[in-house]
Design an enzyme around this catalytic site. Sequence first.
Site, short mmCIF file in Angstrom:
data_model
loop_
_atom_site.label_atom_id
_atom_site.label_comp_id
_atom_site.label_asym_id
_atom_site.label_seq_id
_atom_site.Cartn_x
_atom_site.Cartn_y
_atom_site.Cartn_z
CG ASN A 142 -2.04 0.99 1.15
OD1 ASN A 142 -2.81 1.00 0.20
ND2 ASN A 142 -2.14 1.85 2.15
CG ASN A 151 0.29 5.73 0.64
OD1 ASN A 151 0.21 6.94 0.69
ND2 ASN A 151 -0.35 5.02 -0.25
CB THR A 152 1.37 1.25 5.61
OG1 THR A 152 1.17 2.40 6.41
CG2 THR A 152 2.17 0.25 6.42
CB THR A 153 4.92 -1.58 2.11
OG1 THR A 153 4.51 -0.83 0.96
CG2 THR A 153 5.22 -3.01 1.68
N GLY A 167 4.07 3.79 6.56
CA GLY A 167 4.19 3.16 7.88
C GLY A 167 4.86 1.80 7.79
#
Length: 466
Positions: free
Chosen positions: A221, A276-278, A317
């Site tokens: 993401n 966003n975040t992965t 994040g």
Amino acid sequence: MLGAVLATALLTACAALPQGAVAEPDGQAELPALINDGFDSDTALSFDWPMLEIGTGQYEDGPTGLTVLKFGKKVNAAVDSRGGGPGTVNAKYLELGYNQPELDAIVLSGGSWYGLEAVTAANTALLDDRYRGGRWDNVGLVVGSIIYDFGGRRLNEIYPDKRLAQLALRAARPGIFPNGAYGAGRSAMNGGIFGCHARSGQGSAFRQIGEVKIAVFTVVNALGAVTDRDGNVVACHKGSNWPDDLKASDLMRAAPASLQPGWNGDDSGHDAERKNTTISVVVTNRSMSPAELQRLAVQVHTSMARGIQPFASEFDGDVLYAVSTNEVETGPGQTLPSMEIGVTASELMWDAILAAMPAEQVTQPEPDPDLNIPQSTLNSYAGTYRFSHLAELTVRVEDGALVASATGERDVFQVSKGSPRALLAATPDTFTVERGRYPFSLQFKDDTVVVNPGRWQQTGYRVETD
């Protein structure tokens, strides 16, 4: 056994629920739950590892979801946090580096901060099912992280909750992981920093070398753009003058101009949402010390900057968990050195990033200027449609054509508040707007309207006729 009975009862109850009408905050408990979606899909990864079980849960009314990784016994784990806005439960505890195995499961979830409920819910399910207890050496430990999947990508604030997490945990099974827009990656997107806003999802990869097994999982993401091994941007809603063979290096070298609306002649803007975040996991069956696990987490997480550009920004994040199931002992001259596991897992993680990208994206139909729709049909489409307490769309007939307006608190994608859009007929029941950077269409059926029909559709229910 108790867990299996409860899971069966709950899944049966979910199947019996009526398809949801309007998603209101106090109606979330009634949402139909979709469990282990995509396990039989062509893109699912199959692997042999009885120790590792996967379960997913989705609320398609969102759409949003979560993914549970459950281990057959307590395991060792470490964590590496890179992004500027991580959302985690119990991750700090893993940083202490204790030698004894303590971790039972990892939950990856949508829903931003609200999705963290899913992590503690999975832990209490272990207690409720009598799998874990209250003795100090038998207390359940579940960790987890969330992605932001609200805002402009959907018209509601449904989140993965306690009920969904416990259903997914109890339905977890080994040897299968659905790649694409499933589980925690159900409404994931990437490339927002450049205005790409392409759909992504969750991905995985697996490799066995001798006795050593390595599996990686990621929910992409990312604010940055997913990049293949030739440097190409994998998916992007491009500006009008952007090249067909768009390279990540084209965008990165052109920064900061490429981060702004209007770059390279594009005048459509890109409605940037920089939340966003992965979130990722690497698992090996080789036993590892806390120091080795920590270095594995750092090495693999660092490698992800190749496949996502840019990576680990202040608006991401990004978190990665590294796990050892301790099934293969090690010693001098035995098995793979930990550094070599790190190299292998790093390359696998790039595979997983690419596997997260669904083959399909939202598309826009072409209007048919020769289509003649009866006035009575147009009149039947008029009215106000509610998607949630936040979003409504009002459709009117003006001069023999349909016009749409966003009349709730929020825009309805390409229909902005205060800016009515003329609807152009593509079929007798499907309409679009003048083509812009981002696709948009409406499909009318009975007392509903579906925005962008397909995998990520949003349904509005008529609450008022015009």
